[in-house]
Scaffold this motif. Structure first.
Motif, PDB file in Angstrom:
ATOM      1  N   MET A   1       0.818  -1.221   0.000  1.00  0.00           N
ATOM      2  CA  MET A   1       0.000   0.000   0.000  1.00  0.00           C
ATOM      3  C   MET A   1       0.851   1.271   0.000  1.00  0.00           C
ATOM      4  SD  MET A   1      -3.160  -0.794  -0.285  1.00  0.00           S
ATOM      5  CE  MET A   1      -3.918   0.767   0.095  1.00  0.00           C
ATOM      6  N   LEU A   2       2.128   1.156   0.365  1.00  0.00           N
ATOM      7  CA  LEU A   2       2.995   2.336   0.350  1.00  0.00           C
ATOM      8  C   LEU A   2       3.227   2.847  -1.064  1.00  0.00           C
ATOM      9  CD1 LEU A   2       5.644   1.354   3.036  1.00  0.00           C
ATOM     10  CD2 LEU A   2       3.654   2.857   3.300  1.00  0.00           C
ATOM     11  N   ARG A   3       2.904   2.065  -2.052  1.00  0.00           N
ATOM     12  CA  ARG A   3       3.042   2.488  -3.451  1.00  0.00           C
ATOM     13  C   ARG A   3       1.797   3.243  -3.938  1.00  0.00           C
ATOM     14  NH1 ARG A   3       7.786   0.399  -5.243  1.00  0.00           N
ATOM     15  NH2 ARG A   3       8.514  -1.512  -4.262  1.00  0.00           N
ATOM     16  N   SER A   4       0.770   3.318  -3.100  1.00  0.00           N
ATOM     17  CA  SER A   4      -0.482   3.999  -3.442  1.00  0.00           C
ATOM     18  C   SER A   4      -0.320   5.513  -3.272  1.00  0.00           C
ATOM     19  CB  SER A   4      -1.608   3.493  -2.531  1.00  0.00           C
ATOM     20  OG  SER A   4      -2.680   4.400  -2.506  1.00  0.00           O
ATOM     21  N   LYS A   5      -0.699   6.264  -4.301  1.00  0.00           N
ATOM     22  CA  LYS A   5      -0.643   7.728  -4.216  1.00  0.00           C
ATOM     23  C   LYS A   5      -1.625   8.258  -3.173  1.00  0.00           C
ATOM     24  CE  LYS A   5       2.642   8.449  -7.045  1.00  0.00           C
ATOM     25  NZ  LYS A   5       3.937   8.827  -6.476  1.00  0.00           N
ATOM     26  N   THR A   6      -2.746   7.564  -2.988  1.00  0.00           N
ATOM     27  CA  THR A   6      -3.708   7.971  -1.954  1.00  0.00           C
ATOM     28  C   THR A   6      -3.072   7.874  -0.576  1.00  0.00           C
ATOM     29  OG1 THR A   6      -5.586   7.247  -3.289  1.00  0.00           O
ATOM     30  CG2 THR A   6      -5.962   7.453  -0.915  1.00  0.00           C
ATOM     31  N   ILE A   7      -2.397   6.781  -0.305  1.00  0.00           N
ATOM     32  CA  ILE A   7      -1.730   6.603   0.990  1.00  0.00           C
ATOM     33  C   ILE A   7      -0.642   7.660   1.158  1.00  0.00           C
ATOM     34  CG2 ILE A   7      -0.255   5.054   2.359  1.00  0.00           C
ATOM     35  CD1 ILE A   7      -3.217   4.213   2.342  1.00  0.00           C
ATOM     36  N   GLU A   8       0.131   7.880   0.112  1.00  0.00           N
ATOM     37  CA  GLU A   8       1.185   8.891   0.189  1.00  0.00           C
ATOM     38  C   GLU A   8       0.603  10.262   0.537  1.00  0.00           C
ATOM     39  OE1 GLU A   8       3.732  11.171  -3.061  1.00  0.00           O
ATOM     40  OE2 GLU A   8       4.230   9.024  -2.982  1.00  0.00           O
ATOM     41  N   ARG A   9      -0.468  10.667  -0.154  1.00  0.00           N
ATOM     42  CA  ARG A   9      -1.096  11.976   0.117  1.00  0.00           C
ATOM     43  C   ARG A   9      -1.609  12.044   1.554  1.00  0.00           C
ATOM     44  NH1 ARG A   9      -2.876  11.321  -5.114  1.00  0.00           N
ATOM     45  NH2 ARG A   9      -4.869  10.456  -4.445  1.00  0.00           N
ATOM     46  N   LEU A  10      -2.218  10.947   2.030  1.00  0.00           N
ATOM     47  CA  LEU A  10      -2.721  10.919   3.409  1.00  0.00           C
ATOM     48  C   LEU A  10      -1.594  11.146   4.408  1.00  0.00           C
ATOM     49  CD1 LEU A  10      -5.227   7.926   3.511  1.00  0.00           C
ATOM     50  CD2 LEU A  10      -5.748  10.335   3.930  1.00  0.00           C
TER      51      LEU A  10
ATOM     52  N   ASP B   1      12.863   3.296   1.770  1.00  0.00           N
ATOM     53  CA  ASP B   1      12.833   4.343   0.739  1.00  0.00           C
ATOM     54  C   ASP B   1      11.589   5.216   0.894  1.00  0.00           C
ATOM     55  OD1 ASP B   1      15.191   3.405  -0.399  1.00  0.00           O
ATOM     56  OD2 ASP B   1      14.147   2.162  -1.882  1.00  0.00           O
ATOM     57  N   PHE B   2      10.450   4.583   1.156  1.00  0.00           N
ATOM     58  CA  PHE B   2       9.206   5.338   1.314  1.00  0.00           C
ATOM     59  C   PHE B   2       9.319   6.314   2.484  1.00  0.00           C
ATOM     60  CE2 PHE B   2       5.115   6.207   3.195  1.00  0.00           C
ATOM     61  CZ  PHE B   2       4.379   6.616   2.098  1.00  0.00           C
ATOM     62  N   ILE B   3       9.843   5.853   3.607  1.00  0.00           N
ATOM     63  CA  ILE B   3       9.959   6.727   4.783  1.00  0.00           C
ATOM     64  C   ILE B   3      10.874   7.908   4.472  1.00  0.00           C
ATOM     65  CG2 ILE B   3      10.795   6.874   7.165  1.00  0.00           C
ATOM     66  CD1 ILE B   3       9.839   3.926   7.493  1.00  0.00           C
ATOM     67  N   ARG B   4      12.003   7.646   3.821  1.00  0.00           N
ATOM     68  CA  ARG B   4      12.911   8.751   3.454  1.00  0.00           C
ATOM     69  C   ARG B   4      12.219   9.744   2.515  1.00  0.00           C
ATOM     70  NH1 ARG B   4      16.482   4.662   4.088  1.00  0.00           N
ATOM     71  NH2 ARG B   4      16.351   3.830   1.969  1.00  0.00           N
ATOM     72  N   GLN B   5      11.506   9.228   1.514  1.00  0.00           N
ATOM     73  CA  GLN B   5      10.803  10.111   0.574  1.00  0.00           C
ATOM     74  C   GLN B   5       9.713  10.911   1.285  1.00  0.00           C
ATOM     75  OE1 GLN B   5       9.451   7.532  -2.584  1.00  0.00           O
ATOM     76  NE2 GLN B   5      11.539   6.857  -3.038  1.00  0.00           N
ATOM     77  N   LEU B   6       9.012  10.272   2.206  1.00  0.00           N
ATOM     78  CA  LEU B   6       7.968  10.966   2.962  1.00  0.00           C
ATOM     79  C   LEU B   6       8.568  12.102   3.777  1.00  0.00           C
ATOM     80  CD1 LEU B   6       4.979  11.105   3.889  1.00  0.00           C
ATOM     81  CD2 LEU B   6       5.599   9.511   5.725  1.00  0.00           C
TER      82      LEU B   6
END
Length: 190
Positions: A117-126, A159-164
């Protein structure tokens, strides 16, 4: 009685923690990255649920099993903890919309998702829109390519955490906790 003991008593009805639980909880509350290695049935969930109740902000629990997410959210709701939700592919559109809105408006402070789910743009925006205080990686042995439960999307979590953090322009790292019952030294290293 400390605040974490009050939470334990009020929601779980226990007057004491099991061995290692309190130390793990205090590490989390002190903002430290934490590895929790407890046996199956040893109370790993309480060690990240109690701090999620005690802390302001959003705790994200990444776990590989949708059935586990549902069980966790249902068990918390049965204990009177209504600020936990899951967003996963088995939700119907209305359930998903309700969960997304709860995360967005801050009424959910504990979000269960699969690593994919970390690849979801909706999750990223949230998550960009919320104060994320901690990532909890449950079943962390899935990080290890040497393990039988290896899931490649676990490797994307860092990677997701760093990008966030970059998107949120945060200088301070978001704390991470990893939990598992089965971890040989190679898995802990991974």
């Amino acid at each position: 009685m400390s605040y974490i003991h009050e939470i334990l008593d009020n929601y779980w009805g226990y007057n004491a923690f099991r061995p290692c639980q309190e130390e793990i909880i205090n590490s989390i509350l002190n903002g430290k990255d934490t590895i929790g290695l407890l046996p199956t049935g040893g109370g790993k969930s309480i060690t990240f649920q109690v701090p999620a109740i005690a802390l302001e902000g959003l705790t994200i629990v990444i776990t590989p099993l949708i059935s586990l997410m549902k069980d966790q959210v249902d068990n918390l709701a049965a204990r009177g903890i209504s600020n936990a939700v899951t967003i996963n592919g088995l939700l119907d559109p209305i359930e998903r919309s309700v969960a997304v809105n709860q995360v967005a408006d801050g009424t959910a402070n504990l979000l269960y998702i699969a690593p994919e789910m970390l690849r979801s743009k909706t999750i990223e925006r949230l998550l960009v829109g919320r104060d994320v205080v901690r990532f909890v990686i449950d079943e962390a042995h899935c990080f290890s390519a040497w393990g039988h439960d290896f899931r490649v999307d676990y490797l994307y979590i860092g990677d997701f955490i760093r990008q966030l953090q970059e998107k949120k322009r945060q200088n301070q790292s978001i704390a991470v906790s990893c939990f598992t019952a089965t971890a040989k030294p190679k898995v802990i290293s991974d």
